[in-house]
Write a protein that holds these residues in place. Structure first.
Motif, PDB file in Angstrom:
ATOM      1  N   SER A 189      42.731  34.880  35.620  1.00 58.70           N
ATOM      2  CA  SER A 189      41.544  34.051  35.781  1.00 58.70           C
ATOM      3  C   SER A 189      41.433  33.130  34.578  1.00 58.70           C
ATOM      4  CB  SER A 189      40.287  34.906  35.944  1.00 58.70           C
ATOM      5  OG  SER A 189      39.195  34.103  36.322  1.00 58.70           O
ATOM      6  N   GLU A 190      40.377  32.338  34.556  1.00 59.26           N
ATOM      7  CA  GLU A 190      40.159  31.393  33.470  1.00 59.26           C
ATOM      8  C   GLU A 190      38.695  31.488  33.067  1.00 59.26           C
ATOM      9  OE1 GLU A 190      41.918  26.921  32.591  1.00 59.26           O
ATOM     10  OE2 GLU A 190      41.196  27.392  34.596  1.00 59.26           O
ATOM     11  N   GLN A 191      38.447  31.586  31.787  1.00 60.48           N
ATOM     12  CA  GLN A 191      37.076  31.745  31.319  1.00 60.48           C
ATOM     13  C   GLN A 191      36.213  30.571  31.773  1.00 60.48           C
ATOM     14  OE1 GLN A 191      37.822  32.853  26.982  1.00 60.48           O
ATOM     15  NE2 GLN A 191      36.118  34.187  27.478  1.00 60.48           N
ATOM     16  N   GLY A 192      35.021  30.894  32.266  1.00 61.96           N
ATOM     17  CA  GLY A 192      34.088  29.858  32.690  1.00 61.96           C
ATOM     18  C   GLY A 192      34.332  29.314  34.082  1.00 61.96           C
ATOM     19  N   LYS A 193      35.364  29.786  34.760  1.00 58.06           N
ATOM     20  CA  LYS A 193      35.684  29.320  36.110  1.00 58.06           C
ATOM     21  C   LYS A 193      35.459  30.455  37.105  1.00 58.06           C
ATOM     22  CE  LYS A 193      37.209  25.399  34.420  1.00 58.06           C
ATOM     23  NZ  LYS A 193      36.436  24.145  34.584  1.00 58.06           N
ATOM     24  N   GLU A 194      34.897  30.116  38.257  1.00 58.70           N
ATOM     25  CA  GLU A 194      34.498  31.146  39.222  1.00 58.70           C
ATOM     26  C   GLU A 194      35.617  31.437  40.221  1.00 58.70           C
ATOM     27  OE1 GLU A 194      30.738  29.799  40.788  1.00 58.70           O
ATOM     28  OE2 GLU A 194      29.654  30.584  39.051  1.00 58.70           O
ATOM     29  N   PHE A 195      36.684  32.019  39.700  1.00 55.14           N
ATOM     30  CA  PHE A 195      37.782  32.434  40.570  1.00 55.14           C
ATOM     31  C   PHE A 195      38.516  33.620  39.963  1.00 55.14           C
ATOM     32  CE2 PHE A 195      39.959  29.220  37.872  1.00 55.14           C
ATOM     33  CZ  PHE A 195      41.047  29.954  37.438  1.00 55.14           C
TER      34      PHE A 195
END
Length: 285
Positions: free
Chosen positions: A242-248
């Motif tokens: 995942s990626e911080q701050g992204k909703e996935f």
């Protein structure tokens, strides 16, 4: 009766397959790496998509289900050696950065599918010196998405591949429960093998983690979502990222771990004039 609609959006041709009620669908953009950009069940979209990256050809798409071919993951310094020659390969290979061609669409009362083709060219041979034809058939049946894959070697030399898929599922929580029967996982953040307790929190992890599948089905849960994945025996690994701050949350079926063109322990070798066939299915419960 299932249906297939084609339309244009920001100069890109799109294809949407859906059931009669319009409650399940998949949306495909062949020009942008043959990518599925939408997958809906029960009237709700399940995939994350950053549309800005979709419509900007200079960017890698963040979202949907990118196709990883001929490699999954990265290579040291983006380079590898084959038959005493050095080549440069982008992260996750070539399929996601080249246009695909639609070769067939079909719909009846039970399902709908679209088949797309990616072929070798002068451009691909600079990075990957093999002649190939790759055909993906995306099939929607009820609320299940099937991805049938054919990797054909049309050249005269054995062809190494380790393909994968990179689905981005919508998620608020980064805490992923996953059932693969795995006892350990490999953490690319510190290059350590660790005990697996059934859950992994991706919240503060910049790099991915990978689990080896002990059976042909994987269940991943986050928020109130349950993703059921079935796959051919080639898909030995599940990568979580995942990626911080992204909703996935990405739950990715891979056939080998990153860097395999250098290790060459788990390569799939497709012999000349032969084809390797496999499949993956997704179902959001």
């Amino acid at each position: 009766m299932y249906k297939i609609e084609s339309f244009e959006k920001q100069m890109f041709a799109m294809y949407q397959l859906s059931n009669e009620e319009g409650t399940s669908w998949i949306t495909v953009c062949p020009e942008r790496g043959g990518i599925i950009i939408g997958y809906g069940t029960k009237g709700q979209e399940k995939l994350y998509l950053n549309e800005e990256t979709l419509y900007d050809r200079k960017q890698n798409i963040r979202g949907g289900i990118p196709i990883l071919f001929p490699i999954s993951g990265q290579l040291p310094n983006g380079q590898y050696q084959w038959d005493d020659k050095h080549y440069h390969m982008p992260n996750h290979g070539l399929a996601r950065i080249h246009p695909w061609e639609v070769i067939e669409t079909y719909a009846d009362e039970e399902k709908a599918f679209i088949s797309i083709l990616f072929e070798s060219s002068i451009g691909t041979k600079e990075a990957y010196p093999f002649d190939f034809e790759v055909i993906f058939t995306y099939t929607l049946k009820e609320d299940q998405l099937f991805i049938y894959q054919t990797y054909r070697n049309v050249g005269s030399a054995p062809m190494p591949i380790y393909p994968g898929l990179h689905p981005y599922f919508k998620a608020n929580s980064k805490l992923v429960s996953i059932d693969t029967d795995a006892k350990t996982y490999y953490d690319y953040n510190d290059d350590q093998t660790k005990d697996f307790t059934g859950q992994i929190d991706l919240e503060k992890l910049k790099e991915a983690v990978v689990l080896e599948n002990k059976r042909a089905a994987v269940d991943a849960k986050f928020d109130d979502v349950d993703v059921h994945i079935e796959m051919g025996k080639d898909f030995r690994y599940t990568v979580l990222w995942s990626e911080q701050g992204k909703e996935f949350v990405c739950v990715e079926p891979w056939t080998a771990k990153t860097g395999e063109l250098g290790h060459q322990d788990e390569l799939i070798i497709v012999e000349p004039k032969d084809a390797h066939e496999t499949w993956v299915s997704f179902q959001v419960v």
